[in-house]
Motif scaffolding. Structure first.
Motif, PDB file in Angstrom:
ATOM      1  N   ALA A   1      -1.512  14.781 -25.040  1.00  0.00           N
ATOM      2  CA  ALA A   1      -1.710  15.914 -25.947  1.00  0.00           C
ATOM      3  C   ALA A   1      -2.619  15.583 -27.118  1.00  0.00           C
ATOM      4  CB  ALA A   1      -0.354  16.403 -26.446  1.00  0.00           C
ATOM      5  N   ALA A   2      -2.683  14.309 -27.486  1.00  0.00           N
ATOM      6  CA  ALA A   2      -3.464  13.959 -28.677  1.00  0.00           C
ATOM      7  C   ALA A   2      -4.961  14.140 -28.426  1.00  0.00           C
ATOM      8  CB  ALA A   2      -3.169  12.532 -29.072  1.00  0.00           C
ATOM      9  N   ARG A   3      -5.385  13.901 -27.179  1.00  0.00           N
ATOM     10  CA  ARG A   3      -6.812  14.082 -26.884  1.00  0.00           C
ATOM     11  C   ARG A   3      -6.916  15.036 -25.713  1.00  0.00           C
ATOM     12  NH1 ARG A   3      -9.392   8.236 -26.148  1.00  0.00           N
ATOM     13  NH2 ARG A   3      -7.834   8.071 -24.503  1.00  0.00           N
ATOM     14  N   PRO A   4      -7.937  15.844 -25.749  1.00  0.00           N
ATOM     15  CA  PRO A   4      -8.039  16.792 -24.630  1.00  0.00           C
ATOM     16  C   PRO A   4      -8.326  16.044 -23.331  1.00  0.00           C
ATOM     17  CG  PRO A   4     -10.016  16.883 -26.000  1.00  0.00           C
ATOM     18  CD  PRO A   4      -9.040  16.001 -26.701  1.00  0.00           C
ATOM     19  N   ALA A   5      -7.769  16.584 -22.251  1.00  0.00           N
ATOM     20  CA  ALA A   5      -7.954  15.928 -20.965  1.00  0.00           C
ATOM     21  C   ALA A   5      -9.409  16.008 -20.535  1.00  0.00           C
ATOM     22  CB  ALA A   5      -7.071  16.598 -19.918  1.00  0.00           C
ATOM     23  N   LEU A   6      -9.862  14.940 -19.912  1.00  0.00           N
ATOM     24  CA  LEU A   6     -11.178  15.016 -19.270  1.00  0.00           C
ATOM     25  C   LEU A   6     -11.030  15.868 -18.014  1.00  0.00           C
ATOM     26  CD1 LEU A   6     -12.380  11.305 -19.605  1.00  0.00           C
ATOM     27  CD2 LEU A   6     -13.136  13.297 -20.907  1.00  0.00           C
TER      28      LEU A   6
END
Lengths: 352, 352, 352, 352
Positions: free
Chosen positions: B4-9
């Motif tokens: 959740a902290a970074r958007p999924a590739l």
């Protein structure tokens, strides 16, 4: 041991280092119909050690032994440089001779020994002991019976640490003749092209790492992987052919057969190939370990020699084959030093 | 899975044969921080099969997929002949690309793909999956830590039956690039001389048996034993060096270390070496199986790819390395067909 | 996956811990003719994790799922204490149920579940997965075909380190039911006498070391060697009988057969048995590794369940067998705690 | 062989069957400081066969040999029923005696032999050869050094086909004393409870299948798996303890150590455990094969006997231990025949 119906053949051993003491033990205890009567070595301690507890008489010089003993069978286990003179002396004294490998140091010496045997009307054979390893004999039987069909590849592995005994030649000349001989013996064809790489890594003078590739006239590829740099001993021969693959283990005296899978069958392995993906693969075949009666190869070899002499049969190992094995090993060294393939006439001269 | 902290590739897969479906499964279930959003294949049945139970959208044509999906990562798992056009299209659409091996069919195609990646400012890497086998990674770690000391020999074995999938190249170009790549990766030197023998035994068009020898600039000898004729699967890498020997088993994901014996110690084995003869031999050393966390190599590879893209780091496998592996395989075929060593400039051109 | 000719059976999974996620994956990807439509777990994170990338709908409560989904097949993978209520609810909702082992915590619960299945006219089976290991199935085929002749002894080994998951029972109740079930399945007879020893060495509350001996009515001896104290995983089953010995390896999915040697043959091994002495020994027989199509046992099990439901056939594992396996495990614990043999009526009550 | 500094001890052998001939060979060739001077057997052919090629004198009767030879060391390798009279005669003649196992047929005979040794002021020891297997000696060293920490379980396996030699007792009394002796030797505690099952399957008179469980006073569990029904030879000893597990292989003279994994570490194996499911498992530990100098156990045993006599040290195997091993084997048979545990006073009487 003696078979009362026929008089025992009288055997002697020249050279009582480690291998010579093996010959003494095997002649004395394990070959039916043969009596070990004498042994020779210039070193009194070696003579004492080998003869302790045995009836055989000891001599400092082989010539005296040959003169006094009337031997039928002589094992020659001296340094390579003495193979020629001692062999000739034994043949002239009327004995049949088994000389340890390598047959000699040079082609000329080998040819002289072969000629001396012909002149004396006696048998000369060479201690290419790996032919007598039960796993190799069983393999030969099954190849002859057509179990593999056509042979594709023969792969010999002979690895281990640097031996403690003094080596005055490199690993190729020291060890490769074993596998070159077994390959010719099993493949039934001559090499037409060879290539090798060697390295000298630990040994102070000679190469201790060797890899060789051979192409035989009948299409078989032979691979040799031999060195003195491996921490563990490994001596195997893998033969891959039409119907499957045989793996012979010299140390375990083991022979394992991998059958080809059923050709037409493919398996739908759902999720079974390691990581969850359904795949289509060719089914694997059966793996079978053939039971082999374990025996001491040296006992098999000396018994075969004694029986051949008794029966007037051919030598268990033709000295010419032993010479070829040595000369092919030399060609491998040549290839490695030159970085070139050896073929054509340059290779053929090792086979004649 | 999503962090959740970074958007999924966002990932997509082109080509949904067996290997493509593996990429789909791994992207969809096993790579943190990546969401599989799309897949493409002209065959509706393949699309249906790969997509069943998954959220990713299916496309008949990769171009439409690239246009509509804004992908970060694309796996290209098409027939080799389509690697170039699909890779270029994906790079131009702004995606980073992992293309399955072989990188391409020819040097020119490979170079065009590398250039396209540079132009697009995107990463191109190649699916040389064996580098991601946990046994190989662990081996690399230990070699880098100096555990073997200097390397003497690397011996790669890749044997098995004829695979059911259609092969439009021979065994050398199909399989040898795996081992040629791993060898360069571990040895850290370039080959200066190679020689090979091949045979065509069962396959109707291409060679199915290959043995090769390589000499590297730093003295290491590389051996390759690869065929489609062996009833059982065997994939191992043996590295022999100053301090001992490592054997990595790709299938078991196993790494075993054989330590050199204590150099100075010889053992007086009384009657212990097989057949009753007292001998002096060098003591054997310890054998240790290192514990290795078993993982699915494809998952390790795709995760490494995703992380490299995220971190702006170098490609896990440089496409140039993949090209070199392919061209070296071609040189092996050349050597076998000509019966000659390949060295000097003729070999060097495969490395540039 | 769906077979268009027949409508897919609708499957659901209750309990989405590690094993539950396996059921989800297998139902969703690997069982022909079944569609995974729903899953339930009170923990939203577990629901999210198991459902990611899949079409199946998620529910917090199994009752809601059963009400809304009209399921044909339900896997119950909850904590053992919930097996009874969830199974009964599923059966009453018209579903056929596969409940993970152990079937329940007590005999009374197990009997209630069996009764509920009968009342509902639906199938109840238990996840005794080892019966579906390909090596065990192949072994069963060959035993049924008479390949071993009469069975003498069955020896089960199930060793490994302490698992990371929480164990609220000891190693006997946790693991022995697997082997007790397989033994009854293969031996085709009931135990008449058992004895066990256990120890608690590392675990804070329950026994972690167990050895048991069983005598079956037909004379077979069963041996169990099971613990959580062994650094390496080992799961094998050895069956010794009239004609030889089978060794099944659950982890490798391997089956090896050791044939009896030829009874009348003795070998005169000259100097071959290790240390130089000629001996007479019975010849060894062949060892054969049977090729087995490797499959994921859970996939085999769930497919067998689905097919049994479709064909109206008997449950792949009768719930009564599962109950007996659990009760026999309890008797083993009883024997160990009392230091006494358990036989006669005290043992028989576990079999009814 | 002779050490000139000290006069050689004079050795003789009574009983020249297969095992007796081994004693002859080892005394004659492999024990420093000892000279084999005589051997006795009523059968002239056996005398001839054993004596062939050796200096030692042959006798038809042990009494004459003992009268004429003034022996220091005597191996008694007669049928068990003659152990008592021949041992007593040898002790009274002033010799130290090693009698082959079993020490005697009954407790009374064993006690009489022990008393006779005390009266004569000479050493009596028993040929419990497995204690001298290099793998067992190395294992003992490492256990004493605390490498395993506390021992949990000892598991002895002794399997093979029906031997060709005549057995006048069942497999328990014939073979179990080996393992019972080694277990007491390694565990350092007495059994307090035993239970066994046996079967008679092939042998016409005696049991040929045996499984036993023992609980030792210090909590160790001992397992014995011994039979004459297995097509292949297997002789191993597995010791599981606090820090890991040792597996000793008597035939290979091999010792392998499995270290416990790092306790606190769990591995997130993504998709690596066989079939695609991510799991959490405890990491496995290292597996190490210790290098062991291979030796012939009989040579080690007879050398230890000679050295103990020379040094006035204790017998390498206390005859009382040999008696206990025999009586414990009898208790195992008792347990199997009665279907009952043997403990308390009934077991303790075998230990006194």
């Amino acid at each position: 041991m003696n078979d009362a119906a026929r008089p025992a053949l009288r055997a002697g051993v020249v050279g009582l280092g480690m291998m010579g003491r093996n010959h003494v033990r095997v002649w004395d205890e394990m070959v039916p119909g043969v009596e070990l009567v004498a042994m020779a070595d210039p070193d009194p301690a070696a003579l004492q050690r080998a003869g302790s507890g045995r009836r055989a008489r000891g001599y400092a010089e082989p010539e005296r032994m040959l003169a006094e003993e009337k031997l039928d069978l002589v094992s020659i286990v001296t340094p390579t440089g003495l193979h020629l003179p001692v062999t000739v002396a034994a043949l002239r004294a009327g004995a049949n001779v088994l000389v340890e490998k390598p047959i000699a140091a040079t082609r000329e010496e080998a040819e002289a020994m072969i000629a001396a045997a012909a002149d004396a009307g006696r048998m000369l054979t060479v201690g290419h002991i790996e032919r007598f390893n039960p796993a190799v004999r069983e393999l030969r039987r099954r190849l002859d019976a057509g179990e593999l069909g056509r042979i594709f590849q023969v792969h010999a592995t002979r690895l281990g640490p640097l031996p403690a005994r003094i080596r005055d030649v490199g690993v190729v000349v020291d060890l490769a003749p074993h596998d070159l001989d077994v390959m010719r013996y099993l493949v039934g064809s001559e090499p037409i092209r060879i290539y090798a790489e060697t390295e000298r890594r630990i040994h102070t003078e000679h190469e201790d790492l060797f890899n060789g590739i051979m192409k035989f006239a009948n299409g078989v590829i032979g691979i040799l992987d031999i060195n003195w740099l491996t921490p563990t001993k490994r001596r195997t021969l893998t033969v891959t052919g039409e119907r499957g693959m045989y793996v012979a283990d010299y140390l375990a005296q083991d022979l394992v057969f991998y059958a080809n899978p059923e050709a037409a069958e493919t398996w739908q392995n759902r999720g079974a190939d390691g990581f969850g993906a359904p795949i289509t693969s060719v089914a694997e075949g059966e793996m079978t370990r053939r039971p082999i009666r374990r025996e001491e190869p040296l006992a098999v070899e000396l018994t075969a020699f004694a029986e051949a002499v008794r029966d007037g049969g051919p030598p268990p190992v033709e000295p010419h084959d032993a010479m070829v094995a040595l000369l092919l090993a030399r060609k491998m060294v040549e290839s490695a030093l030159s970085g070139q393939v050896v073929d054509g006439a340059a290779l053929a001269e090792a086979l004649t």
